[in-house]
Design a protein around this motif. Structure first.
Motif, short mmCIF file in Angstrom:
data_model
loop_
_atom_site.label_atom_id
_atom_site.label_comp_id
_atom_site.label_asym_id
_atom_site.label_seq_id
_atom_site.Cartn_x
_atom_site.Cartn_y
_atom_site.Cartn_z
N SER A 2 17.10 41.76 37.73
CA SER A 2 16.98 40.42 38.70
C SER A 2 16.45 39.31 37.60
O SER A 2 15.99 39.60 36.53
N GLU A 30 12.80 36.87 52.33
CA GLU A 30 12.56 38.19 52.26
C GLU A 30 13.80 38.98 53.26
O GLU A 30 14.52 40.02 52.79
N ASP A 31 13.82 38.53 54.33
CA ASP A 31 15.00 39.08 55.21
C ASP A 31 16.13 38.59 54.82
O ASP A 31 17.12 39.54 55.17
N LEU A 32 16.55 37.80 54.01
CA LEU A 32 17.78 37.47 53.18
C LEU A 32 17.94 38.61 52.12
O LEU A 32 19.03 38.45 51.25
N GLY A 33 17.16 39.35 51.66
CA GLY A 33 17.15 40.35 50.76
C GLY A 33 16.79 39.78 49.22
O GLY A 33 16.86 40.51 48.39
N TYR A 34 16.07 38.72 49.29
CA TYR A 34 15.53 38.19 47.94
C TYR A 34 14.11 38.92 47.62
O TYR A 34 13.40 39.41 48.83
N GLU A 35 13.80 39.29 46.49
CA GLU A 35 12.75 40.01 46.06
C GLU A 35 11.51 39.28 45.41
O GLU A 35 11.85 37.95 44.90
N ASN A 50 16.20 37.84 42.05
CA ASN A 50 17.62 38.30 42.45
C ASN A 50 18.49 38.38 41.57
O ASN A 50 18.09 37.58 40.46
N TYR A 53 22.05 34.16 43.96
CA TYR A 53 21.44 33.47 45.17
C TYR A 53 22.75 32.82 45.92
O TYR A 53 23.76 32.58 45.04
N GLN A 57 24.07 30.25 52.10
CA GLN A 57 23.49 31.26 53.03
C GLN A 57 22.10 30.69 53.21
O GLN A 57 21.77 30.81 54.63
#
Length: 145
Positions: A2, A30-35, A50, A53, A57
């Motif tokens: 990442s 976080e819900d969108l998958g980013y760390e 990530n 991006y 979105q």
């Protein structure tokens, strides 16, 4: 592997307008998958890791969550470090504006003709300005672009 990014959200938490709580903003990313998501005070700057991006979105999710449009600009850690290494940062009053698109050759020609005692550098999608006067007295504010 990442990469670290910074998402710059424009126009939030300006007085009583467009309030966005940083805790909910962090949760949204976080819900969108980013760390490894973290926010910086109440600025609307979100740091995350990530592989990729998606600005569209992000903007769509922000609109759905908060009920108003929030323009987003993203820069990688490497891009920010490259900007910071520019020799212009040896001067006193230096400002950076982050643009969505690169300035065209025609736009650059026009802008070059307007420069007087300001030193302006166009660096890809970024405008770096060294001023001899107050930022609010310059022609090159965000409104100009």
């Amino acid at each position: 592997m990442s990469v670290s990014f910074v998402a710059l959200l424009r126009g939030i938490n300006l007085g009583a307008k467009n309030k966005v709580e940083m805790k909910s903003l962090k949760a949204l990313f976080e819900d969108l998958g980013y760390e490894n998501v973290r926010t910086y005070i109440q600025t609307g700057n979100v740091i995350f890791d990530n592989i990729v991006y998606d600005v569209l979105q992000l903007e769509h999710a922000l609109r759905e969550t908060y009920g108003f449009d929030i323009p987003v600009t993203v820069r990688s850690k490497a891009e920010l470090e490259e900007i910071q290494q520019h020799p212009i940062f040896l001067k006193d009053q230096v400002y950076v504006m982050f643009l969505e698109n690169e300035i065209s050759d025609d736009q650059q020609t026009l802008l070059d003709s307007l420069i007087d005692d300001e030193f302006v550098v166009w660096h890809r999608r970024n405008v770096i300005i060294s001023l001899s006067k107050n930022y609010h007295q310059t022609k090159f504010t965000n409104a100009f672009f």
